[in-house]
Scaffold this motif. Structure first.
Motif, PDB file in Angstrom:
ATOM      1  N   ASP A  19       0.804  -1.224   0.000  1.00 39.42           N
ATOM      2  CA  ASP A  19       0.000   0.000   0.000  1.00 39.42           C
ATOM      3  C   ASP A  19       0.835   1.271   0.000  1.00 39.42           C
ATOM      4  N   GLU A  20       2.091   1.190   0.419  1.00 36.08           N
ATOM      5  CA  GLU A  20       2.966   2.365   0.404  1.00 36.08           C
ATOM      6  C   GLU A  20       3.527   2.538  -1.007  1.00 36.08           C
ATOM      7  N   PRO A  21       3.152   3.626  -1.706  1.00 41.00           N
ATOM      8  CA  PRO A  21       3.567   3.794  -3.108  1.00 41.00           C
ATOM      9  C   PRO A  21       5.079   3.743  -3.318  1.00 41.00           C
ATOM     10  N   GLU A  22       5.848   4.330  -2.409  1.00 39.07           N
ATOM     11  CA  GLU A  22       7.305   4.346  -2.589  1.00 39.07           C
ATOM     12  C   GLU A  22       7.896   2.943  -2.489  1.00 39.07           C
ATOM     13  N   GLU A  23       7.417   2.170  -1.518  1.00 42.83           N
ATOM     14  CA  GLU A  23       7.923   0.804  -1.356  1.00 42.83           C
ATOM     15  C   GLU A  23       7.488  -0.086  -2.518  1.00 42.83           C
ATOM     16  N   ARG A  24       6.242   0.093  -2.970  1.00 42.98           N
ATOM     17  CA  ARG A  24       5.753  -0.689  -4.119  1.00 42.98           C
ATOM     18  C   ARG A  24       6.570  -0.351  -5.363  1.00 42.98           C
ATOM     19  N   PHE A  25       6.829   0.943  -5.577  1.00 43.39           N
ATOM     20  CA  PHE A  25       7.625   1.380  -6.728  1.00 43.39           C
ATOM     21  C   PHE A  25       9.031   0.792  -6.654  1.00 43.39           C
ATOM     22  N   LEU A  26       9.645   0.836  -5.478  1.00 39.99           N
ATOM     23  CA  LEU A  26      10.999   0.309  -5.308  1.00 39.99           C
ATOM     24  C   LEU A  26      11.049  -1.182  -5.639  1.00 39.99           C
ATOM     25  N   ALA A  27      10.125  -1.951  -5.075  1.00 36.04           N
ATOM     26  CA  ALA A  27      10.110  -3.395  -5.333  1.00 36.04           C
ATOM     27  C   ALA A  27       9.831  -3.684  -6.805  1.00 36.04           C
ATOM     28  N   ALA A  28       8.839  -2.997  -7.381  1.00 37.84           N
ATOM     29  CA  ALA A  28       8.483  -3.232  -8.786  1.00 37.84           C
ATOM     30  C   ALA A  28       9.641  -2.879  -9.712  1.00 37.84           C
ATOM     31  N   THR A  29      10.279  -1.751  -9.469  1.00 39.23           N
ATOM     32  CA  THR A  29      11.400  -1.320 -10.310  1.00 39.23           C
ATOM     33  C   THR A  29      12.556  -2.304 -10.208  1.00 39.23           C
ATOM     34  N   LEU A  30      12.889  -2.715  -9.007  1.00 39.83           N
ATOM     35  CA  LEU A  30      13.966  -3.683  -8.789  1.00 39.83           C
ATOM     36  C   LEU A  30      13.698  -4.965  -9.571  1.00 39.83           C
ATOM     37  N   LEU A  31      12.484  -5.470  -9.485  1.00 40.97           N
ATOM     38  CA  LEU A  31      12.146  -6.719 -10.163  1.00 40.97           C
ATOM     39  C   LEU A  31      12.097  -6.560 -11.680  1.00 40.97           C
ATOM     40  N   GLU A  32      11.531  -5.462 -12.153  1.00 33.92           N
ATOM     41  CA  GLU A  32      11.464  -5.229 -13.608  1.00 33.92           C
ATOM     42  C   GLU A  32      12.856  -5.074 -14.204  1.00 33.92           C
ATOM     43  N   ARG A 115      16.843  -6.346   1.889  1.00 33.90           N
ATOM     44  CA  ARG A 115      17.890  -5.920   0.954  1.00 33.90           C
ATOM     45  C   ARG A 115      17.507  -6.384  -0.441  1.00 33.90           C
ATOM     46  N   ALA A 116      17.862  -5.590  -1.435  1.00 30.66           N
ATOM     47  CA  ALA A 116      17.514  -5.886  -2.826  1.00 30.66           C
ATOM     48  C   ALA A 116      17.997  -7.273  -3.246  1.00 30.66           C
ATOM     49  N   LEU A 117      19.231  -7.622  -2.927  1.00 30.06           N
ATOM     50  CA  LEU A 117      19.773  -8.921  -3.329  1.00 30.06           C
ATOM     51  C   LEU A 117      18.986 -10.065  -2.697  1.00 30.06           C
ATOM     52  N   ASP A 118      18.563  -9.896  -1.441  1.00 32.38           N
ATOM     53  CA  ASP A 118      17.772 -10.939  -0.777  1.00 32.38           C
ATOM     54  C   ASP A 118      16.452 -11.153  -1.501  1.00 32.38           C
ATOM     55  N   ILE A 119      15.770 -10.059  -1.848  1.00 29.55           N
ATOM     56  CA  ILE A 119      14.487 -10.157  -2.546  1.00 29.55           C
ATOM     57  C   ILE A 119      14.681 -10.825  -3.903  1.00 29.55           C
ATOM     58  N   LEU A 120      15.676 -10.390  -4.650  1.00 28.71           N
ATOM     59  CA  LEU A 120      15.912 -10.975  -5.970  1.00 28.71           C
ATOM     60  C   LEU A 120      16.185 -12.470  -5.880  1.00 28.71           C
TER      61      LEU A 120
END
Length: 136
Positions: A19-32, A115-120
């Motif tokens: 629901d937090e736009p900044e966090e959603r954007f960060l996760a979506a951008t990282l994955l894309e 962390r980004a690497l953990d999510i990826l």
């Protein structure tokens, strides 16, 4: 079918629920940027509507535990487990009170801040996909 459309069909689809736009954007951008196709939802209810329409496309749901509305992340994971058992669920939370003890077997809990690497790495494992990046 062109090479790019064939590649798009083989790229796993990740549904990001935050629901937090900044966090959603960060996760979506990282994955894309790493080669995944991403669908975004602000609530668990919207995520379920997307899954009802496109559940055969979605490989992984990456959701915050605390989402606005009547359904939270743990309940979303339980519904997905029953209705779309092939879809893997990754849940995240920054609240120390959120415990993953009742998650179904194929759901994974990731504490915030992540962390980004953990999510990826976790998304790749859940999707059964290797992006080809160097995972040092």
């Amino acid at each position: 079918m062109t090479e790019s459309s064939a590649a798009a069909k083989t790229q796993p689809v990740i549904l990001v629920v935050e629901d937090e736009p900044e966090e959603r954007f960060l996760a979506a951008t990282l994955l894309e940027e790493t080669g995944f196709r991403v669908i975004e939802a602000e609530t668990a209810e919207k995520a379920l509507a997307i899954l009802r329409e496109r559940g055969d496309e979605v490989n992984v749901v990456f959701s915050d535990v605390r989402t606005p509305g009547q359904i939270g992340g743990f309940e979303l994971a339980r519904i997905i487990g029953v209705t779309w058992p092939r879809v893997h669920v990754l849940l995240t939370s920054g609240d120390a009170g959120d415990q993953p003890s009742d998650l179904r077997m194929s759901a994974t809990f990731i504490p915030k801040p992540w962390r980004a690497l953990d999510i990826l790495t976790l998304v790749e494992q859940a999707a059964g996909y290797h992006t080809g990046r160097d995972a040092r």
